[in-house]
Each structure stands twice: as structure tokens, then as C-alpha cells.
Design a protein around this motif. Structure first.
Motif, short mmCIF file in Angstrom:
data_model
loop_
_atom_site.label_atom_id
_atom_site.label_comp_id
_atom_site.label_asym_id
_atom_site.label_seq_id
_atom_site.Cartn_x
_atom_site.Cartn_y
_atom_site.Cartn_z
N ASP A 1 37.94 -56.73 100.21
CA ASP A 1 38.77 -55.52 100.21
C ASP A 1 40.13 -55.78 100.85
O ASP A 1 41.15 -55.26 100.42
CB ASP A 1 38.06 -54.38 100.95
CG ASP A 1 36.86 -53.86 100.18
OD1 ASP A 1 36.72 -54.18 98.98
OD2 ASP A 1 36.05 -53.14 100.79
N LYS A 2 40.15 -56.61 101.88
CA LYS A 2 41.41 -56.94 102.53
C LYS A 2 42.32 -57.71 101.58
O LYS A 2 43.52 -57.45 101.50
CB LYS A 2 41.15 -57.76 103.80
CG LYS A 2 42.37 -57.94 104.68
CD LYS A 2 42.02 -58.68 105.94
CE LYS A 2 41.32 -57.74 106.88
NZ LYS A 2 41.16 -58.27 108.22
N GLU B 1 51.69 -47.97 91.01
CA GLU B 1 52.05 -48.52 92.32
C GLU B 1 52.97 -49.72 92.18
O GLU B 1 53.90 -49.88 92.97
CB GLU B 1 50.79 -48.90 93.10
CG GLU B 1 49.96 -47.72 93.53
CD GLU B 1 48.70 -48.15 94.25
OE1 GLU B 1 48.81 -48.91 95.24
OE2 GLU B 1 47.61 -47.75 93.83
N ARG C 1 34.09 -57.33 103.47
CA ARG C 1 35.29 -56.63 103.93
C ARG C 1 36.54 -57.48 103.64
O ARG C 1 37.61 -56.95 103.41
CB ARG C 1 35.20 -56.31 105.41
CG ARG C 1 34.20 -55.24 105.71
CD ARG C 1 34.20 -54.79 107.12
NE ARG C 1 34.65 -55.80 108.04
CZ ARG C 1 34.61 -55.68 109.35
NH1 ARG C 1 34.13 -54.61 109.89
NH2 ARG C 1 35.04 -56.65 110.13
N TRP D 1 46.60 -49.81 88.82
CA TRP D 1 47.65 -50.03 89.81
C TRP D 1 49.04 -50.14 89.20
O TRP D 1 50.01 -50.45 89.88
CB TRP D 1 47.33 -51.21 90.72
CG TRP D 1 47.26 -52.56 90.07
CD1 TRP D 1 48.30 -53.28 89.56
CD2 TRP D 1 46.11 -53.37 89.89
NE1 TRP D 1 47.86 -54.47 89.06
CE2 TRP D 1 46.51 -54.56 89.26
CE3 TRP D 1 44.76 -53.23 90.19
CZ2 TRP D 1 45.62 -55.58 88.93
CZ3 TRP D 1 43.88 -54.23 89.87
CH2 TRP D 1 44.32 -55.39 89.25
N GLY E 1 43.65 -55.36 99.00
CA GLY E 1 44.55 -54.34 99.52
C GLY E 1 43.84 -53.05 99.89
O GLY E 1 44.31 -52.30 100.72
N ASN E 2 42.73 -52.78 99.26
CA ASN E 2 41.89 -51.63 99.59
C ASN E 2 40.55 -51.78 98.86
O ASN E 2 40.32 -52.80 98.21
CB ASN E 2 42.58 -50.30 99.25
CG ASN E 2 42.96 -50.20 97.79
OD1 ASN E 2 42.21 -50.61 96.91
ND2 ASN E 2 44.13 -49.64 97.52
N ALA E 3 39.72 -50.78 98.93
CA ALA E 3 38.37 -50.89 98.34
C ALA E 3 38.30 -50.42 96.89
O ALA E 3 37.23 -50.44 96.28
CB ALA E 3 37.39 -50.07 99.19
N SER E 4 39.42 -50.03 96.30
CA SER E 4 39.37 -49.44 94.96
C SER E 4 38.89 -50.43 93.89
O SER E 4 38.13 -50.03 92.99
CB SER E 4 40.73 -48.86 94.58
OG SER E 4 41.70 -49.88 94.50
N ARG F 1 35.11 -50.78 94.19
CA ARG F 1 34.44 -49.57 93.70
C ARG F 1 34.42 -49.51 92.17
O ARG F 1 33.40 -49.18 91.57
CB ARG F 1 35.11 -48.32 94.25
CG ARG F 1 34.82 -48.08 95.70
CD ARG F 1 35.37 -46.72 96.13
NE ARG F 1 35.57 -46.71 97.55
CZ ARG F 1 36.74 -46.55 98.16
NH1 ARG F 1 37.84 -46.35 97.45
NH2 ARG F 1 36.84 -46.56 99.45
#
Length: 119
Positions: free
Chosen positions: A74-75, A102, A71, A99, A78-81, A84
Motif C-alpha cells: 500500500d505504501k 489524479e 502494508r 487514477w 500510495g494508498n490502499a485503493s 482493494r
């Protein structure tokens, strides 16, 4: 500097999982032989985060690959993308491109808050 720190974090996790328990001296010796020891903070900031480091570390895991992505990963991302996409086998350049929109929106938003002109 945070991008470089993230890459170093991935290197350390990979090294510990690859070799098991290591002393600080052993980690230092491995660090000296690694490609990261020659990367300056300025170079890391200019080139940015390269997902290829993470993909390479993940693909070379000999044991514990199922625990590579925590986890905390992912932190940091910034996210789980990113996790994945790596698990799906997405190439590093496609991950980085994902990204771009963004980053563009962020730069547009932050522009009005800058105290000094951008270099």
C-alpha cells in the motif's frame, strides 16, 4: 524507473512465495526466464505501471495469497485503493483509469514548477 522497480518487486515476492526458499543463483535463473528481464527502464517509463502484473502474480499465488498484500504494498502504491480493487476483481484497465484524474491534476500542478519544457 520506480514503476519498473515496483513491478520487479512484485515479481520477486511472487517468485519467493511460489517456490519457497531460493538461492540467489536460482532467483537469477528464474529472472532470466521471466518476461521482466527484457524490459528496459525506458520501455517501462513509456508504458508506465501496468496493474495486470500484480493481478497476475496475485491470481497465481499457490500459498500465502492472504499475505500477498502487505502494508508496504500500500505504501508503494500510495494508498490502499489498488489492493482493494484487485481483491474485488477489478480489471487492470479499470484500475489504471481510476487514477487518470489524479495524474491530470498532478501534471497541471507541476507544470508551473518545471525548469525545462516537457518533451
Amino acid at each position: 524507473m520506480s514503476r519498473d522497480l515496483f513491478s520487479r518487486y512484485i515479481w520477486l515476492i511472487d517468485t519467493i512465495k511460489r517456490y519457497g526458499a531460493l538461492t540467489r543463483e536460482q532467483i537469477n535463473q528464474l529472472w532470466i526466464r521471466s518476461s521482466f528481464s527484457g524490459i528496459s527502464d525506458a520501455d517501462a517509463l513509456n508504458t508506465g505501471f501496468d496493474p495486470a502484473y500484480v493481478i497476475d502474480a496475485y491470481s497465481h499465488m499457490q500459498r500465502g495469497a492472504d499475505k500477498f498484500f502487505s502494508r508496504f504494498f500500500d505504501k508503494l502504491a500510495g494508498n490502499a485503493s489498488i489492493r482493494r480493487m484487485i481483491l474485488l476483481g477489478t480489471p487492470a484497465d479499470k484500475i489504471r483509469d481510476s487514477w487518470a484524474d489524479e495524474v491530470y491534476r498532478f501534471k497541471q500542478l507541476r507544470h508551473k514548477y518545471l525548469l525545462y519544457p516537457e518533451k
